[in-house]
Design a protein around this motif. Structure first.
Motif, PDB file in Angstrom:
ATOM      1  N   ARG A 126       0.812  -1.211   0.000  1.00 28.82           N
ATOM      2  CA  ARG A 126       0.000   0.000   0.000  1.00 28.82           C
ATOM      3  C   ARG A 126       0.846   1.263   0.000  1.00 28.82           C
ATOM      4  NH1 ARG A 126      -4.198  -1.153   4.814  1.00 28.82           N
ATOM      5  NH2 ARG A 126      -2.249  -1.826   5.802  1.00 28.82           N
ATOM      6  N   GLU A 207      -6.433   6.048  -1.124  1.00 25.77           N
ATOM      7  CA  GLU A 207      -7.188   4.883  -1.568  1.00 25.77           C
ATOM      8  C   GLU A 207      -6.633   3.536  -1.115  1.00 25.77           C
ATOM      9  OE1 GLU A 207      -9.248   3.346  -5.707  1.00 25.77           O
ATOM     10  OE2 GLU A 207      -7.255   4.270  -5.773  1.00 25.77           O
ATOM     11  N   TRP A 209      -5.437   2.576   1.492  1.00 27.68           N
ATOM     12  CA  TRP A 209      -5.674   2.317   2.910  1.00 27.68           C
ATOM     13  C   TRP A 209      -7.165   2.155   3.218  1.00 27.68           C
ATOM     14  CZ3 TRP A 209      -1.031   1.570   5.156  1.00 27.68           C
ATOM     15  CH2 TRP A 209       0.065   2.112   4.476  1.00 27.68           C
ATOM     16  N   LEU A 210      -8.007   2.294   2.183  1.00 26.78           N
ATOM     17  CA  LEU A 210      -9.443   2.126   2.373  1.00 26.78           C
ATOM     18  C   LEU A 210      -9.836   0.658   2.214  1.00 26.78           C
ATOM     19  CD1 LEU A 210     -10.796   5.154   0.284  1.00 26.78           C
ATOM     20  CD2 LEU A 210     -10.398   5.057   2.758  1.00 26.78           C
ATOM     21  N   SER A 211     -10.962   0.313   2.753  1.00 27.64           N
ATOM     22  CA  SER A 211     -11.474  -1.049   2.594  1.00 27.64           C
ATOM     23  C   SER A 211     -11.953  -1.261   1.166  1.00 27.64           C
ATOM     24  CB  SER A 211     -12.634  -1.294   3.564  1.00 27.64           C
ATOM     25  OG  SER A 211     -13.759  -0.503   3.179  1.00 27.64           O
ATOM     26  N   PRO A 212     -11.946  -2.500   0.676  1.00 24.15           N
ATOM     27  CA  PRO A 212     -12.458  -2.765  -0.674  1.00 24.15           C
ATOM     28  C   PRO A 212     -13.877  -2.247  -0.876  1.00 24.15           C
ATOM     29  CG  PRO A 212     -11.312  -4.689   0.174  1.00 24.15           C
ATOM     30  CD  PRO A 212     -11.407  -3.718   1.310  1.00 24.15           C
ATOM     31  N   LYS A 213     -14.713  -2.348   0.133  1.00 27.13           N
ATOM     32  CA  LYS A 213     -16.091  -1.875   0.019  1.00 27.13           C
ATOM     33  C   LYS A 213     -16.122  -0.363  -0.191  1.00 27.13           C
ATOM     34  CE  LYS A 213     -20.515  -1.721   2.455  1.00 27.13           C
ATOM     35  NZ  LYS A 213     -21.251  -2.106   3.694  1.00 27.13           N
ATOM     36  N   ALA A 214     -15.301   0.380   0.552  1.00 22.30           N
ATOM     37  CA  ALA A 214     -15.255   1.838   0.411  1.00 22.30           C
ATOM     38  C   ALA A 214     -14.746   2.235  -0.967  1.00 22.30           C
ATOM     39  CB  ALA A 214     -14.367   2.435   1.504  1.00 22.30           C
ATOM     40  N   ARG A 215     -13.729   1.525  -1.469  1.00 26.68           N
ATOM     41  CA  ARG A 215     -13.191   1.831  -2.799  1.00 26.68           C
ATOM     42  C   ARG A 215     -14.237   1.594  -3.880  1.00 26.68           C
ATOM     43  NH1 ARG A 215      -8.304  -0.653  -0.789  1.00 26.68           N
ATOM     44  NH2 ARG A 215      -8.752  -2.576  -1.930  1.00 26.68           N
TER      45      ARG A 215
END
Length: 272
Positions: A126, A207, A209-215
């Motif tokens: 990341r 981006e 560092w965000l969760s897959p759902k948030a992305r």
């Protein structure tokens, strides 16, 4: 492909483009013309200097992304021509090169462009992804620091410098005004690009560092992020707040705001 052919291809992938050399030549020639007082009106020279300097910074911005991606693991960067500093190699010349120049001429805003295509699946970690996104704005930060330091320190000042402003002679250097104005664009580009808005580098830093759902939830809005920022900047209150922030940054370098005003005046030579 033989080893010799591979080495030759690798060198060609990194050879600086003639387009970039032309931009540097225009930058250097126009800077000399403004500094030496060549011609009756320095306005056209300031215009060429600022536009070519802005183009050079756009090339270096994208080069920063590309070079960091190469060291991060995307070995396809060279073959795409991104290391040649040729703006015609970008994925979208209109958004990467043409529109940022048009916005500078129209509104005096250093709107960031996009983009080089990076094969993110080749890059592991990341932090590497964040550094790739941060590399471009950091180029603008460095560019701004050099230009504004030169102006604030008075490196190009002379007691005999004068600018003709609507029939009055003002004790300012035309080259310092051009440098300050170009530096202001670098500050505005860095600030805009670091916004955590989808489609801009600030979001690219965040981006990974965000969760897959948030992305996934943000992804549909990415193509419209820059347009939304530009629309907001046309709102008088937002525009005023943003440029107050830009001027606050230039103040940190000891740059007289008169240089920014005169840089804008000289740049728009067609108005006088």
């Amino acid at each position: 492909m033989t080893f010799a052919e591979a080495r030759r291809s690798s060198r060609e992938d990194r050879r600086i483009s003639p387009v970039f050399w032309v931009l540097l030549a225009v930058l250097g020639t126009s800077g000399w013309a403004v500094w030496s007082g060549y011609g009756n009106d320095p306005g056209f020279g300031v215009f060429l200097f600022v536009i070519s300097g802005w183009m050079v910074s756009l090339c270096l911005h994208e080069y920063g992304h590309a070079r960091t991606a190469l060291h991060g693991g995307d070995i396809s960067i060279g073959a795409k021509g991104y290391l040649t500093l040729n703006p015609l190699k970008y994925t979208n010349v209109l958004f990467s090169f043409v529109l940022p120049v048009v916005f500078v001429i129209m509104g005096g805003i250093g709107l960031p462009g996009g983009a080089v295509y990076i094969e993110r699946h080749r890059i592991r970690g990341r932090l590497k992804h964040s550094l790739i996104s941060a590399a471009g704005p950091l180029v603008n930060v460095l560019f701004a620091a050099v230009l504004l330091t030169a102006v604030g320190a008075g490196w190009f000042e002379s007691p005999t410098d004068r600018i003709d402003f609507e029939g009055r002679e003002l004790p300012y250097s035309a080259l310092s005004a051009a440098l300050a104005y170009l530096g202001m664009f670098q500050v505005s580009a860095a600030l805009l690009n670091l916004l955590p808005v989808p489609g801009l580098d600030g979001y690219g830093i965040l981006e990974p560092w965000l969760s897959p759902k948030a992305r996934r939830s943000v992804e549909p809005f990415a193509p419209y992020g820059m347009l939304a920022v530009f629309a907001l900047l046309w709102q008088p209150e937002v525009n005023r707040w943003f440029f107050d922030l830009v001027y606050s940054v230039t103040d940190l370098f000891g740059v007289d705001r008169g240089y920014l005003f005169l840089g804008d005046y000289l740049f728009r030579f067609w108005n006088h």
